[in-house]
Scaffold this motif. Structure first.
Motif, PDB file in Angstrom:
ATOM      1  N   GLY A 158      -0.062  56.513 -36.775  1.00  0.00           N
ATOM      2  CA  GLY A 158      -0.784  56.308 -35.514  1.00  0.00           C
ATOM      3  C   GLY A 158      -1.566  55.004 -35.532  1.00  0.00           C
ATOM      4  N   GLN A 159      -2.122  54.679 -36.701  1.00  0.00           N
ATOM      5  CA  GLN A 159      -2.854  53.408 -36.819  1.00  0.00           C
ATOM      6  C   GLN A 159      -1.905  52.220 -36.706  1.00  0.00           C
ATOM      7  OE1 GLN A 159      -4.822  54.145 -40.547  1.00  0.00           O
ATOM      8  NE2 GLN A 159      -6.466  55.318 -39.574  1.00  0.00           N
ATOM      9  N   LEU A 160      -0.722  52.376 -37.290  1.00  0.00           N
ATOM     10  CA  LEU A 160       0.242  51.276 -37.241  1.00  0.00           C
ATOM     11  C   LEU A 160       0.708  51.016 -35.795  1.00  0.00           C
ATOM     12  CD1 LEU A 160       1.353  49.345 -39.351  1.00  0.00           C
ATOM     13  CD2 LEU A 160       3.372  50.791 -39.561  1.00  0.00           C
ATOM     14  N   GLN A 161       0.870  52.106 -35.020  1.00  0.00           N
ATOM     15  CA  GLN A 161       1.251  51.926 -33.610  1.00  0.00           C
ATOM     16  C   GLN A 161       0.159  51.135 -32.873  1.00  0.00           C
ATOM     17  OE1 GLN A 161       4.756  53.019 -33.951  1.00  0.00           O
ATOM     18  NE2 GLN A 161       4.280  53.064 -31.785  1.00  0.00           N
ATOM     19  N   ARG A 162      -1.096  51.405 -33.214  1.00  0.00           N
ATOM     20  CA  ARG A 162      -2.193  50.681 -32.558  1.00  0.00           C
ATOM     21  C   ARG A 162      -2.224  49.225 -32.986  1.00  0.00           C
ATOM     22  NH1 ARG A 162      -7.126  55.007 -32.827  1.00  0.00           N
ATOM     23  NH2 ARG A 162      -5.718  56.735 -33.283  1.00  0.00           N
ATOM     24  N   VAL A 163      -1.913  48.983 -34.252  1.00  0.00           N
ATOM     25  CA  VAL A 163      -1.868  47.595 -34.727  1.00  0.00           C
ATOM     26  C   VAL A 163      -0.752  46.856 -33.982  1.00  0.00           C
ATOM     27  CG1 VAL A 163      -1.498  46.079 -36.712  1.00  0.00           C
ATOM     28  CG2 VAL A 163      -2.839  48.173 -36.989  1.00  0.00           C
ATOM     29  N   MET A 164       0.350  47.553 -33.742  1.00  0.00           N
ATOM     30  CA  MET A 164       1.444  46.922 -32.994  1.00  0.00           C
ATOM     31  C   MET A 164       0.997  46.624 -31.561  1.00  0.00           C
ATOM     32  SD  MET A 164       5.448  47.615 -32.878  1.00  0.00           S
ATOM     33  CE  MET A 164       5.510  49.285 -32.386  1.00  0.00           C
ATOM     34  N   ALA A 165       0.193  47.511 -30.999  1.00  0.00           N
ATOM     35  CA  ALA A 165      -0.335  47.256 -29.657  1.00  0.00           C
ATOM     36  C   ALA A 165      -1.209  45.997 -29.677  1.00  0.00           C
ATOM     37  CB  ALA A 165      -1.122  48.457 -29.153  1.00  0.00           C
ATOM     38  N   ALA A 166      -1.994  45.843 -30.727  1.00  0.00           N
ATOM     39  CA  ALA A 166      -2.839  44.645 -30.847  1.00  0.00           C
ATOM     40  C   ALA A 166      -1.957  43.394 -30.914  1.00  0.00           C
ATOM     41  CB  ALA A 166      -3.727  44.736 -32.083  1.00  0.00           C
ATOM     42  N   MET A 167      -0.862  43.507 -31.666  1.00  0.00           N
ATOM     43  CA  MET A 167       0.074  42.380 -31.798  1.00  0.00           C
ATOM     44  C   MET A 167       0.666  42.033 -30.431  1.00  0.00           C
ATOM     45  SD  MET A 167       3.552  42.269 -34.032  1.00  0.00           S
ATOM     46  CE  MET A 167       2.953  42.695 -35.625  1.00  0.00           C
ATOM     47  N   ALA A 168       0.959  43.061 -29.647  1.00  0.00           N
ATOM     48  CA  ALA A 168       1.574  42.833 -28.333  1.00  0.00           C
ATOM     49  C   ALA A 168       0.579  42.254 -27.339  1.00  0.00           C
ATOM     50  CB  ALA A 168       2.143  44.144 -27.804  1.00  0.00           C
ATOM     51  N   LEU A 169      -0.689  42.586 -27.503  1.00  0.00           N
ATOM     52  CA  LEU A 169      -1.680  42.200 -26.489  1.00  0.00           C
ATOM     53  C   LEU A 169      -2.399  40.901 -26.802  1.00  0.00           C
ATOM     54  CD1 LEU A 169      -3.159  45.756 -25.870  1.00  0.00           C
ATOM     55  CD2 LEU A 169      -1.862  44.403 -24.219  1.00  0.00           C
ATOM     56  N   ILE A 170      -2.266  40.421 -28.029  1.00  0.00           N
ATOM     57  CA  ILE A 170      -3.072  39.268 -28.447  1.00  0.00           C
ATOM     58  C   ILE A 170      -2.769  38.013 -27.622  1.00  0.00           C
ATOM     59  CG2 ILE A 170      -1.565  38.431 -30.335  1.00  0.00           C
ATOM     60  CD1 ILE A 170      -4.366  38.215 -31.907  1.00  0.00           C
ATOM     61  N   SER A 171      -1.562  37.946 -27.069  1.00  0.00           N
ATOM     62  CA  SER A 171      -1.200  36.767 -26.270  1.00  0.00           C
ATOM     63  C   SER A 171      -1.576  36.921 -24.792  1.00  0.00           C
ATOM     64  CB  SER A 171       0.305  36.529 -26.401  1.00  0.00           C
ATOM     65  OG  SER A 171       1.006  37.639 -25.880  1.00  0.00           O
ATOM     66  N   ASP A 172      -2.271  38.018 -24.441  1.00  0.00           N
ATOM     67  CA  ASP A 172      -2.559  38.302 -23.028  1.00  0.00           C
ATOM     68  C   ASP A 172      -1.302  38.163 -22.172  1.00  0.00           C
ATOM     69  OD1 ASP A 172      -5.334  38.802 -23.313  1.00  0.00           O
ATOM     70  OD2 ASP A 172      -5.678  36.651 -23.465  1.00  0.00           O
ATOM     71  N   PRO A 173      -0.272  38.950 -22.490  1.00  0.00           N
ATOM     72  CA  PRO A 173       1.002  38.798 -21.782  1.00  0.00           C
ATOM     73  C   PRO A 173       0.905  39.199 -20.307  1.00  0.00           C
ATOM     74  CG  PRO A 173       1.034  40.756 -23.145  1.00  0.00           C
ATOM     75  CD  PRO A 173      -0.238  40.041 -23.469  1.00  0.00           C
ATOM     76  N   LEU A 174       1.840  38.660 -19.528  1.00  0.00           N
ATOM     77  CA  LEU A 174       1.950  39.063 -18.128  1.00  0.00           C
ATOM     78  C   LEU A 174       2.402  40.511 -18.025  1.00  0.00           C
ATOM     79  CD1 LEU A 174       3.996  36.078 -16.656  1.00  0.00           C
ATOM     80  CD2 LEU A 174       1.669  36.716 -16.001  1.00  0.00           C
ATOM     81  N   LEU A 175       3.242  40.910 -19.000  1.00  0.00           N
ATOM     82  CA  LEU A 175       3.812  42.261 -18.982  1.00  0.00           C
ATOM     83  C   LEU A 175       3.939  42.792 -20.407  1.00  0.00           C
ATOM     84  CD1 LEU A 175       5.392  44.608 -17.547  1.00  0.00           C
ATOM     85  CD2 LEU A 175       7.478  43.311 -18.025  1.00  0.00           C
ATOM     86  N   VAL A 176       3.513  44.046 -20.589  1.00  0.00           N
ATOM     87  CA  VAL A 176       3.736  44.731 -21.855  1.00  0.00           C
ATOM     88  C   VAL A 176       4.666  45.905 -21.592  1.00  0.00           C
ATOM     89  CG1 VAL A 176       2.688  46.017 -23.755  1.00  0.00           C
ATOM     90  CG2 VAL A 176       1.441  44.174 -22.696  1.00  0.00           C
ATOM     91  N   VAL A 177       5.702  46.018 -22.395  1.00  0.00           N
ATOM     92  CA  VAL A 177       6.625  47.142 -22.274  1.00  0.00           C
ATOM     93  C   VAL A 177       6.394  48.060 -23.471  1.00  0.00           C
ATOM     94  CG1 VAL A 177       9.043  47.823 -22.155  1.00  0.00           C
ATOM     95  CG2 VAL A 177       8.296  45.687 -21.076  1.00  0.00           C
ATOM     96  N   LEU A 178       6.076  49.306 -23.198  1.00  0.00           N
ATOM     97  CA  LEU A 178       5.848  50.271 -24.274  1.00  0.00           C
ATOM     98  C   LEU A 178       6.979  51.290 -24.226  1.00  0.00           C
ATOM     99  CD1 LEU A 178       2.835  49.879 -22.570  1.00  0.00           C
ATOM    100  CD2 LEU A 178       2.088  50.753 -24.773  1.00  0.00           C
ATOM    101  N   ASP A 179       7.811  51.301 -25.239  1.00  0.00           N
ATOM    102  CA  ASP A 179       8.972  52.195 -25.242  1.00  0.00           C
ATOM    103  C   ASP A 179       8.709  53.396 -26.136  1.00  0.00           C
ATOM    104  OD1 ASP A 179      11.424  53.396 -25.037  1.00  0.00           O
ATOM    105  OD2 ASP A 179      12.593  51.665 -25.694  1.00  0.00           O
ATOM    106  N   GLU A 180       8.293  54.488 -25.532  1.00  0.00           N
ATOM    107  CA  GLU A 180       7.965  55.723 -26.255  1.00  0.00           C
ATOM    108  C   GLU A 180       7.096  55.438 -27.476  1.00  0.00           C
ATOM    109  OE1 GLU A 180      10.015  58.950 -25.789  1.00  0.00           O
ATOM    110  OE2 GLU A 180      11.805  58.194 -24.787  1.00  0.00           O
ATOM    111  N   PRO A 181       5.969  54.775 -27.272  1.00  0.00           N
ATOM    112  CA  PRO A 181       5.203  54.314 -28.438  1.00  0.00           C
ATOM    113  C   PRO A 181       4.501  55.427 -29.197  1.00  0.00           C
ATOM    114  CG  PRO A 181       3.983  53.880 -26.445  1.00  0.00           C
ATOM    115  CD  PRO A 181       5.318  54.405 -26.013  1.00  0.00           C
ATOM    116  N   THR A 182       4.509  56.637 -28.663  1.00  0.00           N
ATOM    117  CA  THR A 182       3.829  57.715 -29.404  1.00  0.00           C
ATOM    118  C   THR A 182       4.794  58.813 -29.845  1.00  0.00           C
ATOM    119  OG1 THR A 182       3.298  59.052 -27.444  1.00  0.00           O
ATOM    120  CG2 THR A 182       1.716  57.348 -28.049  1.00  0.00           C
ATOM    121  N   THR A 183       6.053  58.668 -29.525  1.00  0.00           N
ATOM    122  CA  THR A 183       7.007  59.755 -29.766  1.00  0.00           C
ATOM    123  C   THR A 183       7.150  60.118 -31.243  1.00  0.00           C
ATOM    124  OG1 THR A 183       8.188  58.996 -27.847  1.00  0.00           O
ATOM    125  CG2 THR A 183       9.373  60.504 -29.243  1.00  0.00           C
ATOM    126  N   ALA A 184       7.018  59.110 -32.122  1.00  0.00           N
ATOM    127  CA  ALA A 184       7.222  59.391 -33.547  1.00  0.00           C
ATOM    128  C   ALA A 184       5.989  60.033 -34.197  1.00  0.00           C
ATOM    129  CB  ALA A 184       7.582  58.090 -34.263  1.00  0.00           C
TER     130      ALA A 184
END
Ligand SMILES: Nc1ncnc2c1ncn2[C@@H]1O[C@H](COP(=O)(O)OP(=O)(O)OP(=O)(O)O)[C@@H](O)[C@H]1O
Ligand SMILES: [Mg+2]
Length: 244
Positions: A158-184
């Motif tokens: 669960g912590q690793l998924q959040r770290v990945m979210a941080a990686m995705a958001l650090i660039s302040d993207p126009l769009l973030v796509v989350l593909d079943e990010p909690t299913t595992a």
């Protein structure tokens, strides 16, 4: 307000032994800035295929065969490979089901979180590291100042998924796509991680597409829900206020 993301009549084909089969059959939806749209549907309904198409990407054996994917000023299906590489992890980012596969086991988390942004020239290392720590805090990671010094195997799923979210958001993207990010994750961890995602997405006004097969999960998070079936939109609606 005008739409930030526009998908129109998107078509994707899979190339098999018996020729091409259409697996996404004319899907359309749009999002305004700061909106969260959920793509739901059963396994095989085309969620991941559409999610990847939002980044201008098709899996091996598949081809984006028609339609429009507009992300901000970018016409994603018209861009070259190099142009797309310049946008991914920068203006558009993807959070996958299993973070474990996305991380290098031999590198510290903080270095991996800032790596893409550094390559894209979005800031210097010190500033990006400070931003990463801020994101870790917003994502309710324990010990945000120091957790980045750990390696991927030294944090929970669960912590690793959040770290990945941080990686995705650090660039302040126009769009973030989350593909079943909690299913595992197990059910209680799913709830915590989802809560953290929801907070960070809303606080930052992030525009996001959230893929799930679970209506109860996305209903808490999304402004709009698109239900897919067999590569087509079955139903599309604003999330009922009672569900949110
Ligand atoms: N390379 C390929 N060749 C042939 N068919 C493919 C290929 N890739 C995907 N498909 C088919 O496209 C359809 C959509 O797949 P997709 O992965 O988008 O589904 P999904 O909704 O994300 O499912 P899940 O919930 O299981 O992740 C499926 O029926 C799948 O079998
Ligand atoms: Mg999928």
């Amino acid at each position: 307000m005008t739409e930030l993301i526009r998908v129109e009549d998107l078509r994707v084909v899979a190339c098999g032994e018996r020729g091409e089969v259409e697996i996404v059959k004319g899907v359309s939806f749009s999002l305004k800035k700061g909106e969260v749209l959920a793509l739901i549907g059963e396994s095989g309904s085309g969620k991941t295929t559409i999610a990847l198409a939002l980044l201008g990407y098709a899996r091996r054996g598949c081809r984006l065969s028609g339609g429009v994917v507009q992300v901000g000023e970018h016409d994603m299906l018209a861009l070259s490979k190099t142009q797309l590489q310049g946008l991914r992890g920068n203006r558009v980012s993807y959070i996958a089901q299993s973070a474990a596969a996305a991380f290098n086991p031999a590198k510290k988390l903080i270095d991996q979180v800032v790596e893409g942004a550094l390559i894209h020239g979005l800031g210097n290392r010190a500033d990006l590291q400070a931003k990463a720590i801020e994101l870790f805090r917003d994502l309710a990671l324990p010990d945000p100042e120091r957790i980045g010094q750990r390696y991927p195997h030294q944090v929970s799923g669960g912590q690793l998924q959040r770290v990945m979210a941080a990686m995705a958001l650090i660039s302040d993207p126009l769009l973030v796509v989350l593909d079943e990010p909690t299913t595992a994750l197990d059910v209680t961890t799913q709830i915590d991680v989802l809560r953290a995602f929801k907070r960070v997405v809303y606080e930052r006004g992030t525009t996001a597409v959230y893929v799930s097969h679970d209506l109860a999960v996305v209903a808490q998070m999304a402004d709009q829900i698109v239900v897919l079936n067999g590569g087509e939109v079955l139903e599309q609606s604003a999330t009922a206020p009672l569900l949110k």
